[in-house]
Design an enzyme around this catalytic site. Sequence first.
Site, PDB file in Angstrom:
ATOM      1  N   ASP A   1      53.327  -9.903   0.773  1.00  0.00           N
ATOM      2  CA  ASP A   1      52.451  -8.968   0.064  1.00  0.00           C
ATOM      3  C   ASP A   1      52.690  -8.938  -1.452  1.00  0.00           C
ATOM      4  O   ASP A   1      52.221  -9.801  -2.176  1.00  0.00           O
ATOM      5  CB  ASP A   1      52.617  -7.578   0.722  1.00  0.00           C
ATOM      6  CG  ASP A   1      51.615  -6.547   0.238  1.00  0.00           C
ATOM      7  OD1 ASP A   1      50.891  -6.821  -0.724  1.00  0.00           O
ATOM      8  OD2 ASP A   1      51.554  -5.448   0.816  1.00  0.00           O
TER       9      ASP A   1
ATOM     10  N   GLN B   1      51.291 -10.854  -8.125  1.00  0.00           N
ATOM     11  CA  GLN B   1      52.249  -9.748  -8.181  1.00  0.00           C
ATOM     12  C   GLN B   1      53.703 -10.219  -8.219  1.00  0.00           C
ATOM     13  O   GLN B   1      54.600  -9.463  -8.583  1.00  0.00           O
ATOM     14  CB  GLN B   1      52.002  -8.761  -7.031  1.00  0.00           C
ATOM     15  CG  GLN B   1      50.668  -8.030  -7.202  1.00  0.00           C
ATOM     16  CD  GLN B   1      50.301  -7.106  -6.046  1.00  0.00           C
ATOM     17  OE1 GLN B   1      51.128  -6.768  -5.205  1.00  0.00           O
ATOM     18  NE2 GLN B   1      49.032  -6.699  -5.992  1.00  0.00           N
TER      19      GLN B   1
ATOM     20  N   HIS C   1      50.208 -12.370   4.356  1.00  0.00           N
ATOM     21  CA  HIS C   1      49.604 -11.482   3.343  1.00  0.00           C
ATOM     22  C   HIS C   1      50.269 -11.670   1.990  1.00  0.00           C
ATOM     23  O   HIS C   1      51.456 -11.375   1.827  1.00  0.00           O
ATOM     24  CB  HIS C   1      49.723 -10.026   3.794  1.00  0.00           C
ATOM     25  CG  HIS C   1      48.892  -9.088   2.982  1.00  0.00           C
ATOM     26  ND1 HIS C   1      47.517  -9.147   2.963  1.00  0.00           N
ATOM     27  CD2 HIS C   1      49.219  -8.089   2.131  1.00  0.00           C
ATOM     28  CE1 HIS C   1      47.045  -8.209   2.156  1.00  0.00           C
ATOM     29  NE2 HIS C   1      48.060  -7.559   1.631  1.00  0.00           N
TER      30      HIS C   1
ATOM     31  N   ARG D   1      38.400   1.968   1.747  1.00  0.00           N
ATOM     32  CA  ARG D   1      38.150   2.651   0.467  1.00  0.00           C
ATOM     33  C   ARG D   1      37.202   1.848  -0.409  1.00  0.00           C
ATOM     34  O   ARG D   1      36.444   2.388  -1.205  1.00  0.00           O
ATOM     35  CB  ARG D   1      39.448   2.749  -0.341  1.00  0.00           C
ATOM     36  CG  ARG D   1      40.471   3.683   0.121  1.00  0.00           C
ATOM     37  CD  ARG D   1      41.683   3.601  -0.833  1.00  0.00           C
ATOM     38  NE  ARG D   1      42.769   2.802  -0.309  1.00  0.00           N
ATOM     39  CZ  ARG D   1      43.377   1.820  -0.971  1.00  0.00           C
ATOM     40  NH1 ARG D   1      43.004   1.476  -2.178  1.00  0.00           N
ATOM     41  NH2 ARG D   1      44.379   1.179  -0.409  1.00  0.00           N
TER      42      ARG D   1
ATOM     43  N   GLU E   1      47.479   2.402   5.077  1.00  0.00           N
ATOM     44  CA  GLU E   1      48.808   2.165   4.508  1.00  0.00           C
ATOM     45  C   GLU E   1      49.421   3.466   3.986  1.00  0.00           C
ATOM     46  O   GLU E   1      50.626   3.648   4.044  1.00  0.00           O
ATOM     47  CB  GLU E   1      48.681   1.143   3.366  1.00  0.00           C
ATOM     48  CG  GLU E   1      50.006   0.770   2.712  1.00  0.00           C
ATOM     49  CD  GLU E   1      49.824  -0.215   1.576  1.00  0.00           C
ATOM     50  OE1 GLU E   1      48.669  -0.472   1.177  1.00  0.00           O
ATOM     51  OE2 GLU E   1      50.851  -0.724   1.079  1.00  0.00           O
TER      52      GLU E   1
ATOM     53  N   TYR F   1      41.664 -10.978  -4.739  1.00  0.00           N
ATOM     54  CA  TYR F   1      40.601 -10.122  -5.284  1.00  0.00           C
ATOM     55  C   TYR F   1      40.547 -10.121  -6.809  1.00  0.00           C
ATOM     56  O   TYR F   1      39.734  -9.425  -7.400  1.00  0.00           O
ATOM     57  CB  TYR F   1      40.743  -8.686  -4.760  1.00  0.00           C
ATOM     58  CG  TYR F   1      42.058  -8.013  -5.106  1.00  0.00           C
ATOM     59  CD1 TYR F   1      42.203  -7.297  -6.295  1.00  0.00           C
ATOM     60  CD2 TYR F   1      43.148  -8.083  -4.244  1.00  0.00           C
ATOM     61  CE1 TYR F   1      43.405  -6.679  -6.621  1.00  0.00           C
ATOM     62  CE2 TYR F   1      44.347  -7.465  -4.558  1.00  0.00           C
ATOM     63  CZ  TYR F   1      44.468  -6.768  -5.745  1.00  0.00           C
ATOM     64  OH  TYR F   1      45.656  -6.163  -6.064  1.00  0.00           O
TER      65      TYR F   1
ATOM     66  N   HIS G   1      49.091  -3.822   7.197  1.00  0.00           N
ATOM     67  CA  HIS G   1      49.863  -2.567   7.154  1.00  0.00           C
ATOM     68  C   HIS G   1      49.630  -1.746   8.434  1.00  0.00           C
ATOM     69  O   HIS G   1      50.523  -1.645   9.237  1.00  0.00           O
ATOM     70  CB  HIS G   1      49.588  -1.726   5.903  1.00  0.00           C
ATOM     71  CG  HIS G   1      49.761  -2.494   4.628  1.00  0.00           C
ATOM     72  ND1 HIS G   1      50.942  -3.137   4.335  1.00  0.00           N
ATOM     73  CD2 HIS G   1      48.912  -2.766   3.601  1.00  0.00           C
ATOM     74  CE1 HIS G   1      50.818  -3.748   3.165  1.00  0.00           C
ATOM     75  NE2 HIS G   1      49.597  -3.545   2.705  1.00  0.00           N
TER      76      HIS G   1
HETATM   77  C1  NGQ Z   1      46.721  -4.591  -3.472  1.00  0.00           C
HETATM   78  N1  NGQ Z   1      48.673  -3.681  -2.369  1.00  0.00           N
HETATM   79  O1  NGQ Z   1      45.528  -4.796  -3.275  1.00  0.00           O
HETATM   80  O2  NGQ Z   1      47.403  -5.330  -4.177  1.00  0.00           O
HETATM   81  C2  NGQ Z   1      47.347  -3.383  -2.820  1.00  0.00           C
HETATM   82  C3  NGQ Z   1      47.395  -2.241  -3.795  1.00  0.00           C
HETATM   83  C4  NGQ Z   1      45.323  -0.940  -3.276  1.00  0.00           C
HETATM   84  C5  NGQ Z   1      49.167  -3.004  -1.335  1.00  0.00           C
HETATM   85  N2  NGQ Z   1      48.405  -2.164  -0.722  1.00  0.00           N
HETATM   86  C6  NGQ Z   1      46.059  -1.789  -4.253  1.00  0.00           C
HETATM   87  N3  NGQ Z   1      50.395  -3.187  -0.928  1.00  0.00           N
HETATM   88  O3  NGQ Z   1      45.629  -0.906  -2.099  1.00  0.00           O
HETATM   89  O4  NGQ Z   1      44.374  -0.303  -3.713  1.00  0.00           O
HETATM   90 ZN    ZN Z   2      47.940  -6.278   0.081  1.00  0.00          ZN
END
Ligand code: NGQ
Ligand code: ZN
Length: 453
Positions: free
Chosen positions: A321, A62, A57, A209, A236, A122, A270
Amino acid sequence: MHALNGFADRVWTPQGWIADAQVRHGADGLEVAAAGAPPAGAERLGRWVLPGLANLHSHAFQRAMAGLAERQGNAEDSFWTWREVMYAFAGRIGPEALRAIAAQLYVEMLKAGYTRVCEFHYLHHRPDGTPYADPADMALALIEAARETGIGLTLLPTLYLTGGFDGRALGPRQVRFGHTVDAFLRLVERLRALESDRLNIGIALHSLRAVPADALAAVLASEPARQGPIHIHIAEQIGEVQDCLSLRGARPVDWLLDHAAVDARWCLVHATHLTDRETDRLAASGAVAGLCPTTEANLGDGLFPLKRYLAGGGAFGIGSDSHISVSPVEELRWLEYGQRLTAHRRNIAVAPEQPSTGERLFGRAWAGGLQAAGLSGAGRTHGDDLLVLDEDAPLLAGRDADHLLDTWLFAGNVPLVRHVHGGGRWLVRDFHHHDEDRIAAAYRSAVAALRAD
Ligand code: NGQ
Ligand code: ZN
């Protein structure tokens, strides 16, 4: 591909360590066989050889914000306030910056022992949501970065439709993530045409979501979803469990297991907040739990119920991640330590037939990583890539095979991965990646340009 023909004192395989082993590439990846003495023409690899791990992942961009979100911005700082910082940062990243950041990250991954990475991608469009000249430009930047470094890439273009369980539209900082289902499937098909030995394409659904029930069903019924791995972020944060309960009438993992044929092709990233029943159901599904202990700790997510999940035969792998840390050692160590700290016990990730914590963590994470990357089918048993540990490291003095992984994972603070072979060539020799200076220079320029903007 340069056909490796090597010899090593000890080679780790899922069936155990093999002494005085010959290591060669065969149709099913690396083939390891006890050889007694070095076969003619075989190159000596070293004392300790292991397969490379898949990092299941990653959001590569980031990495360049690691350390920039550790100052209090709000007395109630949380995952959600971190996400705002991350969104502001993401809004500055275009294809060139992404390529430079990802290449630097992938060099660091290779040097740490990850030889494959699953990119949960994304950041598709321009910050205002309009597509780039080629709608695949950001995906292509990741593919280029992987190619430059030699890491294997499982690219997971990610579907992102809504800003919450209530179906609200994407916010202004999220519009660059969005697609229609059709445009998304076209992107997947376009990228599939580029598949190679070092690149495969799966699918990701950002989260429950972000993907309403009808879109989930449409994607899963589509032609591109008939093959390859399927990843999703799930459960998560407690807030999303509550939203899912109130708006979909079930907790996220229960809901997903009830609405999709979750099997060994799936990776649930997660899966932190689970009831005992969800833990057992997930373990029995054959899916991989995508655990990211350093990011989960950094973001204050919570602890995965590892002991119960392993007792139920569950598969897991590890991911870095957000890349607050890039180290399989640290992921596996914290996976175990989180459990010890709450259970007030030692040696949690063990089984009667496998009393070594390090062995079990490494073996499961290796297998789960390969599975989540979509590489474990068709009789492939060992992957293609290997790591040679530093036999000169004082830490490894006097260690036998039974204690090697326990020592590396729990006491290895100095890098022990000395050589890395992947995609048919040596990518790292004596701790140096073959192109690391050029890649680091490009990374520095890219980060300087981001700060100057
Ligand atoms: C992400 N990261 O997509 O980068 C997500 C944060 C979200 C983690 N969940 C954004 N660790 O989940 O909406
Ligand atoms: Zn992620």
